[in-house]
Write an enzyme that holds these catalytic residues in place. Sequence first.
Site, PDB file in Angstrom:
ATOM      1  N   ASP A 263       0.863  -1.178   0.000  1.00 17.62           N
ATOM      2  CA  ASP A 263       0.000   0.000   0.000  1.00 17.62           C
ATOM      3  C   ASP A 263       0.902   1.231   0.000  1.00 17.62           C
ATOM      4  OD1 ASP A 263      -3.213   0.475   0.796  1.00 17.62           O
ATOM      5  OD2 ASP A 263      -1.906   2.186   1.214  1.00 17.62           O
TER       6      ASP A 263
ATOM      7  N   THR B  24     -11.629   3.082  -6.881  1.00 19.06           N
ATOM      8  CA  THR B  24     -11.999   3.676  -8.175  1.00 19.06           C
ATOM      9  C   THR B  24     -13.156   4.649  -7.941  1.00 19.06           C
ATOM     10  OG1 THR B  24     -13.294   1.654  -8.570  1.00 19.06           O
ATOM     11  CG2 THR B  24     -11.186   1.855  -9.714  1.00 19.06           C
TER      12      THR B  24
ATOM     13  N   CYS C  26     -19.601   2.194  -3.429  1.00 17.33           N
ATOM     14  CA  CYS C  26     -20.120   1.151  -4.320  1.00 17.33           C
ATOM     15  C   CYS C  26     -21.402   1.617  -4.999  1.00 17.33           C
ATOM     16  CB  CYS C  26     -20.360  -0.139  -3.534  1.00 17.33           C
ATOM     17  SG  CYS C  26     -18.848  -0.929  -2.955  1.00 17.33           S
TER      18      CYS C  26
ATOM     19  N   ARG D 108     -16.170   7.618   3.703  1.00 16.81           N
ATOM     20  CA  ARG D 108     -16.021   8.069   2.312  1.00 16.81           C
ATOM     21  C   ARG D 108     -17.375   8.170   1.619  1.00 16.81           C
ATOM     22  NH1 ARG D 108     -12.051   3.880  -0.262  1.00 16.81           N
ATOM     23  NH2 ARG D 108     -13.159   2.526   1.204  1.00 16.81           N
TER      24      ARG D 108
END
Length: 430
Positions: free
Chosen positions: A38, A88, A263, A334
């Site tokens: 990471d 993403t 999502c 987020r």
Amino acid sequence: MFDALITKKKQIAVIGLGYVGLPVALAFARQFRVIGYDINPGRIAMLQRSEDPSREMVHADFEEVDIRFTANADDLKEANFFVIAVPTPVDEYKVPDLKHLQRASEAVGKALKKGDFVVYESTVYPGCTEDDCLPILEQTSGIKLGQGFKIGYSPERINPGDKEHKLADILKIVSGSDPEACQEIAQVYRAIIRAGVYEAPSIKVAEAAKVIENVQRDLNISLMNELSIIFDKMGIDTHEVLKAARTKWNFLPFTPGLVGGHCIGIDPYYLLYKARQLGYDPQVIHSGRRINDGVPAYIVTRLLQMLIRQNKDPRQSKVLVMGLTFKENVSDIRNSKVVELVGELMKYAINVHLVDPRASPNEVAHEYRMTLMDSPSSHYDAIIVAVGHEEYRTLDVAYLKSLMNNSPILLDIKGLYNVSPDDNIDYWRM
């Protein structure tokens, strides 16, 4: 490849150790040698102490695993099977932001050797792996697909906060750049997925299957939100309507609410983007997004109506918002729609207090410049219970009323509480 991995002659590298990459890396590390990479040194330091920054994995999950955590990209050169699981997101204009994916592809490309495999797990639009990521791998490595390495796509199906459906218990879709690649990738994943794997006929099919999972959920929730608005205008309790409708065996059990996160609230924009590139403007998908994006403003409008009905000036009102994470029982903030709700409240000069037992005050301050209180104050004009955390489900209406002044107002976004006329509270739920 599988034989060399299972005998630990070769290693797997997982790039991106967030809520998707970390469970995958730890699962692989029970069977194979793994490098967990990471770019965030702070995250790596926590993982080396067997601490999950997302608080999804517990200390026991780090036991009896063969894994080395690192923030040094040079360590990737020791691996031969790469799994990329980076975020993403979309940008402020709702356009796919591929910078994490591109940087990860560059890092892997520099470590790529003949005979290696690269598998992407990040959610993307159909064609992204082959059209956007593959050229980076080829250019950076100087090796051509098929002549020296193979690629695949195996979409993540992690559901944060879900203790029932874990990685090993969810059927895994796999795909490859050719039949041999697909079979090899499938064999590697079968070693960690009890539920088995499904071999998609192409990478594009696997990419499309993943993105429509969340598009479908987004559309179903947007329908519930629109129905909630309609029934609210009719004076009908939406939850009672849904309770009655669920008595039919084939009625889908979706409920209204805020749709955020990385999502359901993001993935539809990836398909919208690709469709528009092809000259088609999707009507249904866009409509669902528009409805769900408008829910925070709608909730605040209802609160304003209730404040005025109780002769309370919004500009002089103090409101407690309970819950800031993007969904219940997680710490992830987020793309939280609660943040947008708070922003809408502040437009009307309402004094807003925020609490959340799961979220990190430091992360909230850093990401949103908002202050998370340790505990509620008192004398609130209204309370909005925005997230259905387990901690909130154990509360009762009497406790919530004790935090408010005269003419208490409760907005129960997730419908957690049973309120009766005897409770003497102005109550609303979606």
